[in-house]
Design a protein around this motif. Structure first.
Motif, PDB file in Angstrom:
ATOM      1  N   ASN A 273      31.584  40.229  44.950  1.00 43.43           N
ATOM      2  CA  ASN A 273      31.177  41.540  45.455  1.00 43.43           C
ATOM      3  C   ASN A 273      32.165  42.149  46.452  1.00 43.43           C
ATOM      4  O   ASN A 273      31.903  43.212  47.014  1.00 43.43           O
ATOM      5  N   GLU A 274      33.305  41.496  46.664  1.00 44.96           N
ATOM      6  CA  GLU A 274      34.328  42.106  47.507  1.00 44.96           C
ATOM      7  C   GLU A 274      35.121  43.127  46.696  1.00 44.96           C
ATOM      8  O   GLU A 274      35.393  42.919  45.517  1.00 44.96           O
ATOM      9  N   PRO A 275      35.517  44.247  47.339  1.00 41.55           N
ATOM     10  CA  PRO A 275      36.347  45.223  46.624  1.00 41.55           C
ATOM     11  C   PRO A 275      37.777  44.721  46.481  1.00 41.55           C
ATOM     12  O   PRO A 275      38.248  43.918  47.285  1.00 41.55           O
ATOM     13  N   LEU A 276      38.454  45.188  45.446  1.00 39.18           N
ATOM     14  CA  LEU A 276      39.878  44.911  45.288  1.00 39.18           C
ATOM     15  C   LEU A 276      40.648  45.945  46.105  1.00 39.18           C
ATOM     16  O   LEU A 276      40.421  47.159  45.947  1.00 39.18           O
ATOM     17  N   GLU A 277      41.542  45.465  46.971  1.00 41.25           N
ATOM     18  CA  GLU A 277      42.229  46.365  47.894  1.00 41.25           C
ATOM     19  C   GLU A 277      43.736  46.146  47.863  1.00 41.25           C
ATOM     20  O   GLU A 277      44.215  45.018  47.845  1.00 41.25           O
ATOM     21  N   LEU A 278      44.460  47.260  47.862  1.00 44.15           N
ATOM     22  CA  LEU A 278      45.914  47.269  47.954  1.00 44.15           C
ATOM     23  C   LEU A 278      46.315  47.983  49.236  1.00 44.15           C
ATOM     24  O   LEU A 278      45.554  48.811  49.752  1.00 44.15           O
ATOM     25  N   ASN A 279      47.479  47.677  49.752  1.00 47.18           N
ATOM     26  CA  ASN A 279      48.002  48.404  50.914  1.00 47.18           C
ATOM     27  C   ASN A 279      48.810  49.595  50.412  1.00 47.18           C
ATOM     28  O   ASN A 279      49.861  49.427  49.805  1.00 47.18           O
ATOM     29  N   TYR A 280      48.296  50.808  50.637  1.00 45.36           N
ATOM     30  CA  TYR A 280      48.987  52.011  50.175  1.00 45.36           C
ATOM     31  C   TYR A 280      50.258  52.277  50.981  1.00 45.36           C
ATOM     32  O   TYR A 280      51.073  53.111  50.600  1.00 45.36           O
ATOM     33  N   GLY A 281      50.413  51.617  52.109  1.00 44.48           N
ATOM     34  CA  GLY A 281      51.576  51.826  52.972  1.00 44.48           C
ATOM     35  C   GLY A 281      51.152  51.954  54.422  1.00 44.48           C
ATOM     36  O   GLY A 281      50.010  52.279  54.723  1.00 44.48           O
TER      37      GLY A 281
END
Length: 475
Positions: A273-281
């Motif tokens: 149930n954790e969201p998938l997250e990327l660092n946009y910068g």
């Protein structure tokens, strides 16, 4: 403003009320997960699309995103896109078309509009390969170019207002250019299948790209290196942002045919149930709002932008009680330092920052230290890197350091005075019922004022520490 593009409803629905829960371009778009898999991509069996109903502490979370339906081990491939799935704007050498001719009129700083033109072309094309992806895109975007005029004013921060107005002017001018350029183009050569494109459609496309595109390695040059190319990554662009992301994007060559794969890999273990997250910068809130339509509370990279102006520094130093005639009339050796810092001379860069991870831009700090110092030999003997460092221990003496920091505090006070409201005026507004754009504008300006106050607090503490050192030294 309405668009009559094939497949889609008019863009007239891009209203402020829609920002709270934007719908997709069609009410029942194709299953994006199935499409990616069918076209040769890979999606981890535990990756699902979900709608986030509640906002997270980092300011994100509303809208569609990706979550883990089960625990996913660190290092797992989450999504893999083969080279033909990302949507790019590519022009072969010598190639000319109505679309490429239009793209040549887009300034480099608004690069998103170039890829936006390609997106509009595919949106208008019946049976487009990318239609399953495009139909899943939001119908509206919460970026300031779509704010009502009053809410643009509600942002209150002049550098951001200039950027918003610049983008709005560009869209209106580009709208006219597009109309004129395509007026007599034959249907077979028309980049949008004869459909009329207006400023609203252009704004939607530019916002879709600026909020979703990634700059990755593009086509290969003759010398073997690759171009830096923005591209839209279906499904991957549904990952949310986090400065402490649990996933990362990598590009790899496919062993069988040397084509490029774009992968998202789990950087940590991702729990159910954790969201998938990327660092946009590591971006400030101006860029997050302009390009993505959200604001990060307590953003460690947020800052304010000032113009390096001797008159402003004179006013700040006098307010701080450290008046120096050298701001308006630096000595030749001080002016030489300013030229090295690109704050004087030919083609100077007069934009300087306060706040962010550096607390103050090193060029501004170095200039203040030098201009508040009358000891030429001490400046010439000092290391340039040390003069720029906020953590350096008073490179030109304690009194010089305290004067520089007090001047920065005064600059912060002046910056705060340019906002027509105070935080104590803004915070009660969040308890009232406003449009989503008004609330976003108020949240933005609260964060901007908060970072100024935090910078003042930081430099005030530094001045106190220096005073203590001075007291100990005099005993």
């Amino acid at each position: 403003m309405a668009s009559s593009l094939i497949h889609v409803r008019p863009l007239a629905s891009a209203a402020a009320s829609a920002f709270l829960r934007p719908s997709r371009l069609v009410s029942q778009p194709p299953d994006l997960l199935k499409w990616v898999r069918r076209e040769g991509g890979f999606v981890h069996q535990s990756v699902k699309i979900a709608f986030f109903e509640e906002e997270k502490p980092n300011g994100l979370g509303l809208g569609l995103g990706l979550i883990a339906s089960d625990d996913i081990p660190k290092g797992s491939d989450l999504i893999v896109l083969p080279e033909h799935i990302p949507l790019r704007f590519e022009v072969k050498n010598g190639e000319s078309s109505a679309l490429t001719d239009l793209a040549r009129h887009v300034p480099e700083e608004l690069w998103a509009m170039k890829l936006g033109l390609r997106l509009l072309q595919e949106r208008a094309k019946k049976g487009s390969f990318w239609w399953p992806y495009i139909s899943n895109l939001p119908e509206t975007y919460s970026v300031p170019i779509f704010f009502p005029g009053e809410d643009i004013k509600n942002l209150q921060y002049a550098p951001l207002l200039q950027q918003v107005n610049k983008r709005c002017r560009f869209l209106l001018e580009f709208d006219k250019l597009v109309r004129d350029a395509l007026e007599n183009v034959k249907l077979d050569d028309h980049p949008f299948g004869g459909q009329e494109i207006d400023a609203s459609a252009l704004g939607w496309a530019m916002s879709a790209v600026s909020s979703r595109a990634f700059r990755l390695y593009g086509s290969k040059r003759p010398d073997g290196t690759r171009d830096d190319a923005p591209m839209l990554l279906p499904l991957i662009d549904m990952c949310n942002h986090s400065f402490r992301a649990n996933a990362k994007i990598v590009q790899e060559k496919e062993a069988s045919n040397e084509s490029m794969l774009v992968k998202v890999i789990a950087g940590t273990q991702i729990k159910q149930n954790e969201p998938l997250e990327l660092n946009y910068g590591c971006l400030n809130n101006d860029l997050f709002l302009l390009d993505y339509g959200f604001v990060i509370p307590s953003n460690p990279y947020d800052c304010i932008e000032l113009k390096y102006d001797p008159a402003l520094l004179d006013a700040a130093s006098m307010a701080a009680g450290v008046s120096s005639p050298n701001f308006s009339s630096p000595t030749p050796w001080q002016q030489q330092v300013l030229c090295q810092l690109k704050l004087d001379g030919e083609n100077p860069d007069l934009k300087v920052r306060i706040g962010g991870s550096e607390l103050v831009e090193d060029r501004l700090l170095s200039a203040l230290r030098v201009l508040l110092c009358n000891d030429r030999e001490a400046v010439e003997a000092a290391d340039v890197k040390t003069l720029k460092s906020v953590t350096a221990e008073a490179p030109l003496g304690i009194s010089n350091e305290a004067a520089a920091f007090r001047t920065i505090i005064a600059l912060c006070v002046i910056a705060l005075q340019h906002f027509p409201t105070k935080i104590m005026d803004d915070e009660p507004l969040l308890e009232q019922t406003f449009s989503a754009t008004t609330e976003l504008a108020v949240r933005y300006r609260i964060q901007k004022k908060s970072l100024i106050i935090d910078a003042m607090r930081n430099f005030t503490n530094k001045v106190r520490q220096l005073s203590s050192q001075e007291t100990v030294a005099s005993q």
